[in-house]
Motif scaffolding. Structure first.
Motif, PDB file in Angstrom:
ATOM      1  N   PRO A  57      37.794  41.274  47.991  1.00  0.00           N
ATOM      2  CA  PRO A  57      37.156  41.820  46.780  1.00  0.00           C
ATOM      3  C   PRO A  57      37.966  41.510  45.529  1.00  0.00           C
ATOM      4  O   PRO A  57      39.179  41.728  45.484  1.00  0.00           O
ATOM      5  CB  PRO A  57      37.129  43.327  47.066  1.00  0.00           C
ATOM      6  N   GLY A  58      37.291  40.989  44.520  1.00  0.00           N
ATOM      7  CA  GLY A  58      37.945  40.700  43.258  1.00  0.00           C
ATOM      8  C   GLY A  58      38.790  39.449  43.245  1.00  0.00           C
ATOM      9  O   GLY A  58      39.456  39.166  42.244  1.00  0.00           O
ATOM     10  N   GLU A  87      46.564  42.394  54.343  1.00  0.00           N
ATOM     11  CA  GLU A  87      46.230  41.342  53.379  1.00  0.00           C
ATOM     12  C   GLU A  87      45.220  40.332  53.946  1.00  0.00           C
ATOM     13  O   GLU A  87      44.698  39.503  53.209  1.00  0.00           O
ATOM     14  CB  GLU A  87      47.499  40.598  52.955  1.00  0.00           C
ATOM     15  N   ASP A  88      44.947  40.411  55.241  1.00  0.00           N
ATOM     16  CA  ASP A  88      43.951  39.529  55.849  1.00  0.00           C
ATOM     17  C   ASP A  88      42.541  40.081  55.692  1.00  0.00           C
ATOM     18  O   ASP A  88      41.571  39.405  56.057  1.00  0.00           O
ATOM     19  CB  ASP A  88      44.250  39.335  57.338  1.00  0.00           C
ATOM     20  N   THR A  89      42.417  41.271  55.166  1.00  0.00           N
ATOM     21  CA  THR A  89      41.112  41.865  54.959  1.00  0.00           C
ATOM     22  C   THR A  89      40.301  41.048  53.970  1.00  0.00           C
ATOM     23  O   THR A  89      40.745  40.790  52.853  1.00  0.00           O
ATOM     24  CB  THR A  89      41.247  43.312  54.444  1.00  0.00           C
ATOM     25  N   ALA A  90      39.118  40.627  54.397  1.00  0.00           N
ATOM     26  CA  ALA A  90      38.275  39.785  53.560  1.00  0.00           C
ATOM     27  C   ALA A  90      36.979  39.484  54.305  1.00  0.00           C
ATOM     28  O   ALA A  90      36.855  39.777  55.500  1.00  0.00           O
ATOM     29  CB  ALA A  90      38.983  38.476  53.227  1.00  0.00           C
TER      30      ALA A  90
END
Length: 125
Positions: free
Chosen positions: A40-41, A88-91
């Motif tokens: 996001p973003g 940080e792998d969330t996407a």
């Protein structure tokens, strides 16, 4: 080439997840395949790629040693095995097909001709 990605979900940090991308169409074996992600973003970023034959792979530095890309040309699939997942792998993860032959272009989103719909990966702490 039509692409459908699946396998995303919610996983705890340190866990593993395997994404798969199923391709339809006869030209799959002539395309290099890549995985990208977009948080996001943030802009869409390169994660990993594999050449048409499967002989060569390319990874972004942040996933080296944790993610493995593979393909099965007999089944028209490309997988991304993700281990030691971090928040940080969330996407949203996308698979894409690249009909070019320039290895150095595999990390560039605009060099890809076809994109899947994306699958959400959420890593919780």
């Amino acid at each position: 080439v039509q692409l459908q990605a699946f396998g995303g979900g919610l996983v705890q940090a340190g866990g593993s997840l395997r994404l798969s991308c199923k391709a339809s169409g006869r030209s799959f074996t002539r395309h290099s395949m890549g995985w990208f992600r977009q948080a996001p973003g943030k802009e869409r970023e390169f994660v990993a790629a594999i050449t048409a034959s499967g002989a060569s792979t390319l990874y972004t530095n942040s996933v080296k040693g944790r993610f493995t890309i593979s393909r099965d040309n007999a089944k028209n699939t490309v997988d991304l095995q993700m281990s030691s997942l971090e928040r940080e792998d969330t996407a949203v993860y996308y698979c894409a097909a690249n009909g070019g032959i320039i290895y150095s272009s595999l990390a560039i989103p605009s060099s890809y001709d076809y994109w899947g719909q994306g699958t959400q990966v959420t890593v919780s702490s």
